[in-house]
Design a protein around this motif. Structure first.
Motif, PDB file in Angstrom:
ATOM      1  N   THR A   1       0.810  -1.217   0.000  1.00  0.00           N
ATOM      2  CA  THR A   1       0.000   0.000   0.000  1.00  0.00           C
ATOM      3  C   THR A   1       0.840   1.262   0.000  1.00  0.00           C
ATOM      4  O   THR A   1       0.365   2.318  -0.402  1.00  0.00           O
ATOM      5  N   ALA A   2       2.087   1.181   0.459  1.00  0.00           N
ATOM      6  CA  ALA A   2       2.956   2.357   0.465  1.00  0.00           C
ATOM      7  C   ALA A   2       3.451   2.674  -0.940  1.00  0.00           C
ATOM      8  O   ALA A   2       3.420   3.822  -1.381  1.00  0.00           O
ATOM      9  N   ARG A   3       3.903   1.647  -1.662  1.00  0.00           N
ATOM     10  CA  ARG A   3       4.412   1.853  -3.016  1.00  0.00           C
ATOM     11  C   ARG A   3       3.318   1.797  -4.071  1.00  0.00           C
ATOM     12  O   ARG A   3       3.571   2.073  -5.242  1.00  0.00           O
ATOM     13  N   ARG A   4       2.098   1.405  -3.667  1.00  0.00           N
ATOM     14  CA  ARG A   4       0.971   1.279  -4.596  1.00  0.00           C
ATOM     15  C   ARG A   4       1.290   0.258  -5.677  1.00  0.00           C
ATOM     16  O   ARG A   4       1.071   0.475  -6.872  1.00  0.00           O
ATOM     17  N   GLN A   5       1.827  -0.881  -5.256  1.00  0.00           N
ATOM     18  CA  GLN A   5       2.228  -1.924  -6.193  1.00  0.00           C
ATOM     19  C   GLN A   5       1.606  -3.263  -5.798  1.00  0.00           C
ATOM     20  O   GLN A   5       1.418  -3.544  -4.614  1.00  0.00           O
ATOM     21  N   VAL A   6       1.324  -4.078  -6.815  1.00  0.00           N
ATOM     22  CA  VAL A   6       0.802  -5.424  -6.594  1.00  0.00           C
ATOM     23  C   VAL A   6       1.650  -6.400  -7.400  1.00  0.00           C
ATOM     24  O   VAL A   6       1.944  -6.166  -8.578  1.00  0.00           O
ATOM     25  N   ARG A   7       2.050  -7.472  -6.748  1.00  0.00           N
ATOM     26  CA  ARG A   7       2.789  -8.530  -7.426  1.00  0.00           C
ATOM     27  C   ARG A   7       2.101  -9.867  -7.187  1.00  0.00           C
ATOM     28  O   ARG A   7       1.600 -10.130  -6.086  1.00  0.00           O
ATOM     29  N   ARG A   8       2.080 -10.683  -8.216  1.00  0.00           N
ATOM     30  CA  ARG A   8       1.609 -12.052  -8.034  1.00  0.00           C
ATOM     31  C   ARG A   8       2.717 -12.996  -8.451  1.00  0.00           C
ATOM     32  O   ARG A   8       3.224 -12.921  -9.583  1.00  0.00           O
ATOM     33  N   ASP A   9       3.096 -13.861  -7.531  1.00  0.00           N
ATOM     34  CA  ASP A   9       4.201 -14.776  -7.762  1.00  0.00           C
ATOM     35  C   ASP A   9       5.442 -14.017  -8.212  1.00  0.00           C
ATOM     36  O   ASP A   9       6.199 -14.457  -9.078  1.00  0.00           O
TER      37      ASP A   9
END
Length: 223
Positions: A136-144
């Motif tokens: 939530t701080a970097r506004r990033q989402v990663r999957r695997d």
């Protein structure tokens, strides 16, 4: 997250609201204290940004009244009054933060998001759901480990679902938290966005439809 901006200068109000919306926040705008009073009565905001000196009065006194009434919405004063005494008065009246005009937009966004976290809606700062990491701080989402390219609105919805993992979140609540007052609650904006989000998250699917309620993000333990 939903934010209320109270500013009588139309250009500045528009600029602040646009900056916050650009970062994925839902924003309602009003120009005076009576309108702010009405908005705060009908909507649960995660943060309110007050210009201090308004034609309808000093927002400092209004916020002090809010606190005496037991209202806890986090408040950021946005003002050109830059004396130390002014800042002390703002905090004494119940303000949670104080930003001097002119200001840097990234700082404003960071301060607003920090107040939203204080409201308990954005913790923890990193959610890990199955093989998905939501920062939530970097506004990033990663999957695997692979970075996913989400829109600001998609991230906002996923953030709400992650904070309530394995719990059903209603369409009405998603509208309340992620869209501003211009959204039509009866429209299918939530369903369309969830479909987009599911495509980007890929397989195995993590977002369940809870019939008659809304959606939930499953941790993988039961889905």
């Amino acid at each position: 997250m939903r934010v209320l901006v109270i500013e009588d200068n139309d250009d500045l109000r528009f600029a602040v609201a646009a900056a916050l919306r650009g970062d994925g926040l839902a924003v309602d705008e009003v120009a005076d204290l009576p309108a702010a009073d009405e908005a705060l009565f009908v909507t649960a905001y995660d943060c309110a940004v007050f210009d201090r000196m308004l034609p309808s009065g000093d927002a400092l006194h209004y916020v002090a009244d809010l606190r005496r009434a037991g209202r806890t919405v986090p408040v950021l004063f946005l003002t050109s009054r830059d004396r130390v005494a002014d800042r002390v008065d703002g905090f004494a009246a119940g303000g949670d933060d104080y930003l001097i005009k002119p200001f840097a937009v990234p700082e404003l966004i960071a301060r607003v998001r920090n107040l939203c976290r204080r409201a308990g809606t954005l913790t923890p700062p990193v959610h890990r759901i199955a093989d998905v990491e939501i920062d939530t701080a970097r506004r990033q989402v990663r999957r695997d480990g692979v970075l996913l390219l989400l829109t600001a609105k998609e991230f906002a919805v996923l953030e709400i679902l992650a904070a309530r993992a394995d719990q059903a979140v209603s369409r009405a609540e998603l509208i309340e938290k992620c869209w501003d007052e211009m959204a039509e609650p009866g429209s299918n904006v939530v369903d369309v966005l969830i479909a987009q989000l599911r495509r980007k998250l890929g397989d195995p699917p993590l977002i369940d439809t809870v019939r008659g309620v809304g959606y939930r993000l499953v941790t993988g333990s039961d889905g």
